[in-house]
Design a protein around this motif. Structure first.
Motif, PDB file in Angstrom:
ATOM      1  N   GLN A  53       0.410  -2.529   0.151  1.00 20.83           N
ATOM      2  CA  GLN A  53      -0.774  -2.464   0.651  1.00 20.83           C
ATOM      3  C   GLN A  53      -0.455  -3.298   1.819  1.00 20.83           C
ATOM      4  O   GLN A  53      -0.904  -3.088   3.026  1.00 20.83           O
ATOM      5  N   SER A  67      -8.262  -2.116  -0.923  1.00 26.53           N
ATOM      6  CA  SER A  67      -8.462  -1.320  -2.560  1.00 26.53           C
ATOM      7  C   SER A  67      -7.739  -2.379  -3.587  1.00 26.53           C
ATOM      8  O   SER A  67      -7.036  -3.341  -3.266  1.00 26.53           O
ATOM      9  N   ASP A  73      -2.302   4.388  -4.691  1.00 25.34           N
ATOM     10  CA  ASP A  73      -2.582   4.983  -3.602  1.00 25.34           C
ATOM     11  C   ASP A  73      -1.555   5.915  -2.815  1.00 25.34           C
ATOM     12  O   ASP A  73      -0.647   5.076  -2.269  1.00 25.34           O
ATOM     13  N   THR A  76      -1.164   4.996   0.909  1.00 30.81           N
ATOM     14  CA  THR A  76      -0.626   3.556   1.134  1.00 30.81           C
ATOM     15  C   THR A  76       0.820   3.472   0.934  1.00 30.81           C
ATOM     16  O   THR A  76       1.494   2.826   1.708  1.00 30.81           O
TER      17      THR A  76
END
Length: 174
Positions: A53, A67, A73, A76
């Motif tokens: 992230q 998040s 994800d 990401t």
């Protein structure tokens, strides 16, 4: 008694771009593996995907970090991988250029030392200078991250030495 100092002076020499790029890519893979292991197992870390992230936020903006750090994800992580490997390739090219310029690629011991210093300088750049523009990286400052960057530099340097083709006769200085 003469003591050889083995001082290196700068001399513009061609370097193997491909070997430097591959060495930087591989060094980046080793660095990423160390950082993921560190974030997964070190006490007090915020989650295995937090690093992805943070890296993705370089391109996507700080919103990428909103998040939960424990949730995977794909977008990401893919963005973080592209950024991380592009930076690894770029820094591998810089290391190859410098190693060739000071003839550090002629001696493994010199190259290992050069790689370690390069990794430490890279750590300083990324986590003590760039943090002014990307403040979320401040939480990664520390010995573990510094060691991982030293390992990146040494890995990239050694791989460059092993992969680089010797300059052709046409490229050798007179």
């Amino acid at each position: 008694m003469d003591i050889p100092l083995h001082l290196h002076r700068w001399e513009r020499r061609p370097f193997d771009w491909t070997a430097a790029a591959v060495a930087g890519f591989a060094g980046g893979a080793v660095l990423m593996a160390l950082e993921l292991l560190w974030s997964a197992f070190a006490p007090g870390t915020t989650g295995a995907w937090r690093l992805s992230q943070m890296v993705a936020a370089l391109l996507l903006g700080p919103e990428a970090m909103w998040s939960t750090p424990h949730v995977f994800d794909l977008g990401t992580v893919a963005t973080a991988l592209v950024i991380h490997y592009m930076l690894g390739i770029g820094f591998g090219l810089v290391l190859g250029f410098v190693a060739a310029g000071v003839h550090g690629d002629d001696d493994t011991t010199t190259l290992v030392g050069m790689g370690a210093v390069f990794g430490l300088l890279l750590y300083g750049l990324n986590f003590h200078l760039m943090v002014h523009w990307f403040p979320w990286f401040a939480e990664l400052q520390g010995v573990g991250t510094a060691i991982a960057h030293i390992v990146f530099g040494v890995t990239a340097a050694v791989l460059y030495r092993r992969l680089a083709r010797p300059p052709t006769e046409a490229h050798r200085p007179a």
